[in-house]
Design an enzyme around this catalytic site. Structure first.
Site: not given
Length: 320
Positions: A128, A163, A213, A228, A236, A276, A284, A286
């Protein structure tokens, strides 16, 4: 090649969607030998090399009983550096045990192991926090322990997302709108009364079109993302939180982001990253165990696992 996957328990794999399984399947199809262990199977003793209690496996082609264990040493223990490549695929949380695992893998590197993603890069690239380095691609973001700082950020931006830094799968994500309802309580829950850091971001309404993603492999973008999309009243988009995964071609902005970040991440030893993107902004980056290989393949026919194994083979050859 002899490949060692450091991952979660094999019995826990949901093979119809698991990206590590897709990697294994493609690697075996090419004739590579597959072995697996969990982080707790690794050990390091004074004067010895880092070893792991491994299982040599053969994939059966079935989705349920998807592997059989092959013959191995009586104690099952082998030097990690004895494998041609080690693929670190343990899912978060990035807790102290994950941290220690990267140190064991880094010692194995000193003994000759080739580890992907590079252990030091996993430690030095918090998923993050990493977006703040690329401010030109990220929306308004704050990382703090301070409740007062969070209040000021909310006053400035009105509609915000909060978050935890160590969450995954949408865990612990809250939205606070203009009215500030429950901001104090949510802050206390996440920052543990000022003892833990929280990420706060301006809410991006483009989330309605999906949290995309974007996979980057060997510094190059996969040409499709998995958007997503939140369902119902959920904010979310994470698949683990009930989001709907829709594969789609990368937009011009997606390519711009991926092509800018890709070479930087690859140079740091990150063979695979999942960027993301919501709207035009990175939310983000990842690096621990990015997923979505199978969803993209199932919907578009683009073989992400093949692209990954291509990059892995090239990286191992370059390091030899």
């Amino acid at each position: 090649m002899n490949l060692l996957f450091v991952a979660d328990p094999l019995a826990s794999f949901k093979t119809y969607k698991d990206s590590t399984f897709a990697m294994m399947r493609e690697a075996q199809r090419r004739g590579h030998r597959i072995s697996a262990c969990e982080p707790q199977d690794m050990s390091w003793q004074t004067g010895a090399r880092v070893t792991a209690r491994v299982r040599h496996i053969t994939l059966t082609g079935q989705l349920d009983d998807w592997f059989v264990a092959d013959a191995q040493r009586p104690d099952g223990r082998e030097a990690v550096a004895g494998f041609d490549a080690v693929i670190m695929r343990k899912d978060p949380p990035f807790d102290s045990e994950y941290f220690y695992s990267t140190h064991l893998l880094e010692q194995a590197e000193r003994e000759g192991a080739r580890v992907f993603n590079k252990p030091a890069a996993l430690r030095d690239h918090p998923e993050k926090l990493a977006i703040l380095e690329f401010a030109q691609f990220s929306g308004p973001t704050l990382v703090t322990r301070s409740a007062d700082d969070i209040k000021r950020f909310h006053a400035e931006h009105g509609d915000i997302i909060l978050k935890p830094l160590d969450g995954m799968g949408g865990m612990g994500i809250f939205r606070v709108k203009q009215d500030g309802l429950n901001l104090g309580s949510i802050t206390e829950t996440l920052n543990k009364h000022g003892t833990q850091s929280v990420m706060v971001q301006k809410f991006l309404p483009e989330i309605a079109q999906g949290d995309k993603r974007v996979l980057v492999i060997g510094g190059k973008p996969v040409p499709y993302s998995l958007a997503r999309i939140p369902q119902g009243s959920e904010v979310r988009g994470n698949l683990a939180a009930g989001g709907l995964g829709v594969a789609q071609p990368l937009s011009k902005r997606d390519f711009e982001i991926a092509e800018a970040l890709g070479p930087v991440l690859a140079a740091r030893g990150l063979l695979l990253a999942g960027v993301d993107v919501i709207g035009d902004y990175v939310t983000e980056i990842n690096v621990t165990s990015p997923t979505c290989f199978q969803e993209i393949f199932d919907q578009t026919g683009f073989d992400v696992a093949a692209m990954f194994v291509d990059a892995l083979e090239q990286a191992v050859a370059a390091a030899s």
